[in-house]
Design an enzyme around this catalytic site. Structure first.
Site, PDB file in Angstrom:
ATOM      1  N   ARG A 276       0.901  -1.169   0.066  1.00 50.21           N
ATOM      2  CA  ARG A 276       0.006  -0.029  -0.006  1.00 50.21           C
ATOM      3  C   ARG A 276       0.778   1.226  -0.023  1.00 50.21           C
ATOM      4  NH1 ARG A 276      -4.995   2.214   1.406  1.00 50.21           N
ATOM      5  NH2 ARG A 276      -5.176   3.700   2.710  1.00 50.21           N
ATOM      6  N   TYR A 308       2.131   7.644   4.451  1.00 46.61           N
ATOM      7  CA  TYR A 308       2.305   6.538   3.333  1.00 46.61           C
ATOM      8  C   TYR A 308       3.042   6.891   2.183  1.00 46.61           C
ATOM      9  CZ  TYR A 308      -1.164   3.502   5.812  1.00 46.61           C
ATOM     10  OH  TYR A 308      -1.851   2.713   6.810  1.00 46.61           O
TER      11      TYR A 308
END
Length: 328
Positions: A276, A308
């Site tokens: 991810r 992220y």
């Protein structure tokens, strides 16, 4: 000293003047209380009672009820679980924090303290437990660990896909590639239904998400091809794109990594969730804007989205070198 609706209070003094001053001050504090409460409830109720009630009434409504149940089970094994609420002081949980830090990571301890704080807040605000304050609110949290920056290194994706070739489960290869193409979590991948995919294979509706908000994401050409390939070989009696349990998927992923570790030893520390991170970083490298990436990843807070995002400095240098100087 006695006041209707309150438990009797006693204290000793060396002088009558000091005793009278304490009595007047205490009476004023009790008179200022909006509701009369029986503080003996704190003596009769233990932390175990509070945790058990929370697990039975609040936890089942949460998406992560399984992991929260295990966390509460851990709390119930602690010696402080049998303490009465009257002795649930910040010091109790400070000592618990320090003991846990010797066994688990700071991130785990932060989540432990967060759950304990939530239990006390529900007890104070919804269950009429006469706690004067939340004892966990004053406990200092350990320093949060640095954000994980793991991305796929050169050759690791090829090694994973090669390891999948010898696996009788055809869904793992598609799951890995789809995770890189869409940034979906493992749980989101396993919950996809064929009815959630648009007829032209351009968008996908993710119904079960971590934050509880469904989102529709665009699909890359490669993601669409993967889904078409899955559809061509699907079991018509199953509505799921990946008809497999989370545990079976995890075990297959671990076996695949062990095989891939032969040509790529460093792949041992790769987590499926790192795919991810890889996907979100690739979206930004493609030139997508923050709102566009957030639409795909489902992040509602840009700060979490940046956690992220792990752009490579080498790629940015290549961009610098590719830009012609205006002065030139």
């Amino acid at each position: 000293m006695r006041r209707n609706g309150h438990t009797p209070r006693t204290k000793s003094f060396l002088s009558k003047r000091d005793a009278m001053q304490w009595a007047r001050q205490t009476e004023a504090e009790l008179d200022a209380t909006v509701f009369a409460v029986d503080l003996r409830v704190l003596e009769r109720t233990t932390l175990r009672d509070l945790l058990t009630r929370y697990r039975n009434e609040v936890t089942p409504a949460k998406r992560g009820h399984g992991s929260e149940n295990k966390r509460i089970d851990g709390f119930l094994r602690e010696t402080w679980a049998d303490k009465p609420l009257s002795k649930a002081t910040p010091q109790v949980f400070s000592r618990y924090r320090d003991e846990r830090l010797r066994k688990v990571s700071p991130g785990t301890v932060i989540r432990d303290l967060g759950l304990l704080r939530a239990v006390f807040e529900v007890a104070r605000l919804e269950w009429d437990v006469p706690l004067p304050e939340n004892p966990v609110a004053k406990v200092r949290k350990p320093k949060a660990p640095d954000a994980r920056e793991r991305r796929l290194a050169s050759g690791e994706l090829d090694a994973l896909l090669a390891a999948c070739e010898g696996n009788r489960n055809d869904w793992l290869r598609a799951g890995i590639l789809l995770a890189v193409e869409t940034g979906m979590r493992r749980g989101e991948l396993l919950s996809i239904r064929w009815a959630d995919i648009s007829p032209d294979m351009t968008t996908l509706l993710i119904r079960k998400t971590k934050n509880g908000h469904a989102r529709r994401i665009p699909l890359t050409n490669r993601a669409a091809d993967l889904l078409r390939e899955r559809k061509a070989h699907r079991d018509t009696g199953n509505s799921l794109v990946f008809p497999v349990s989370a545990n079976a998927f995890r075990l297959c992923w671990e076996r695949c990594k062990r095989i891939a570790a032969k040509p790529c030893p460093d792949i041992a520390d790769l987590r499926f969730h790192d795919l991810r991170h890889e996907a979100v970083s690739r979206f930004f490298e493609m030139g997508l804007s923050i709102p566009e990436v957030a639409l795909i990843s489902g992040h509602r807070d840009p700060r979490m989205l940046f956690r992220y995002t792990h752009l490579r400095a080498e790629d940015i240098v290549a961009k610098f070198n590719g830009i012609k100087s205006v002065a030139a």
